[in-house]
Design an enzyme around this catalytic site. Sequence first.
Site, short mmCIF file in Angstrom:
data_model
loop_
_atom_site.label_atom_id
_atom_site.label_comp_id
_atom_site.label_asym_id
_atom_site.label_seq_id
_atom_site.Cartn_x
_atom_site.Cartn_y
_atom_site.Cartn_z
N GLN A 98 -43.83 -1.43 75.67
CA GLN A 98 -43.07 -0.41 76.08
C GLN A 98 -42.69 0.14 74.71
OE1 GLN A 98 -38.65 -0.82 76.55
NE2 GLN A 98 -39.08 0.05 78.43
N TYR A 168 -32.20 7.13 76.35
CA TYR A 168 -32.69 6.89 74.99
C TYR A 168 -33.37 8.52 74.60
CZ TYR A 168 -32.79 1.98 75.05
OH TYR A 168 -32.80 0.44 75.08
N ARG A 344 -34.90 -9.48 86.42
CA ARG A 344 -34.07 -10.36 86.60
C ARG A 344 -34.43 -11.78 87.20
NH1 ARG A 344 -29.25 -7.03 88.61
NH2 ARG A 344 -30.82 -6.00 89.45
#
Length: 396
Positions: A98, A168, A344
């Site tokens: 990423q 971002y 998660r």
Amino acid sequence: MPDVFAPAQLGPLTLRNRVIKAATFEGRTPDALVTEELIDFHREIAAGGVGLTTVAYCAVAPGGRTDRHQIWMRPEAVPGLRRLTEAVHAAGAAVSAQIGHAGPVANAASNRAPALAPSPLFSPLSMRRMHVPDEAALRDIVADYATAARLAEDAGFDALEIHFGHNYLVSAFLSPLLNRRSDGYGGSPANRARLAREIACAVREAVGNRLAVTAKLNMEDGIRGGLGLTESLRVAAWLEEDGALDALELTAGSSLLNPMLLFHGAAPRREFARVLPGPARWGFRLVGRSFLKEYPYTEAYLLDRARQFRRELSMPLILLGGITNHDTMRRAMAEGFDFVAMGRALLREPDLLRRIQSDHGTRSACIHCNECMPTIYTGTRCVLRLDSPGHATAST
């Protein structure tokens, strides 16, 4: 309807199945370089059966990190990254990097480099004003993405995920709330999408068809005046038209203003208040309830938004958010999504996917307490895992 466990094509890359480990910052790079702990983290995920695991976060410049304890792409990082990709390949999975620039989410005090924003903003992280890059500086940032892509290829990565989400830098440019510019990168939706499109094309040009290239795109920011579904659909259509991407991973929320829209479930306010550094801790105690909102957890909680993208686009799409069992995976495939991404649930049980493949009735042990979120400062983990450092009983 495709079988989620059958091999699948992502651009030039053949994956052993349609399940991707979503990018979750691992908190295992204290010196901004790969550690054995980071390698072990992804080796375990790969051995657990995913088709592709994603290394997060690989900043394209030193100031593009959220803080100094993150990898930024430079020649010195390549040997460690190569050891990581080799370990993942040996475990049978492919691996993606990423790449991105944190922009207004960066802590300038930690990075010792200015945080960037499309328009003048004050940073509560570093307690200073952010720097607004001019068009020449933005061209340099586009070049940084291309350089990062080439370094990732040198390190043996199979794919790249470009971070266009969570406010971002690129996501901040897409936001009408955060981008108040009047030059060629601001104003109209087309101008605000210009940086995203230039970066996607530059990354594709850098790696050709040798690597798969995806992008993580906000469907909505979840804040008043921010990027909404209608404009995000237009951005996605432009990205599809440009042809630089092999897939879009659909996300939501703002790390700057509303992070829980991405996660859903319990808001770990007390846990964050305990681990944040002094000034930030006191500020968080004042605004934590409004910053960490609570959204009820349901399986596939981003699906309703993502359906609108599936109706409008023909390119492959990756469904993220509340993917924990085979029924939900099948539902995603039935609705036309090409891949699913898990986060998660794999922190809780890295071998969950192999067990689901063996027994489709397997259910995740993740209770969506989100107490994994504050562990990013000490090594991202599920605090309920018996073999996890700092094991504790999470509140629900």
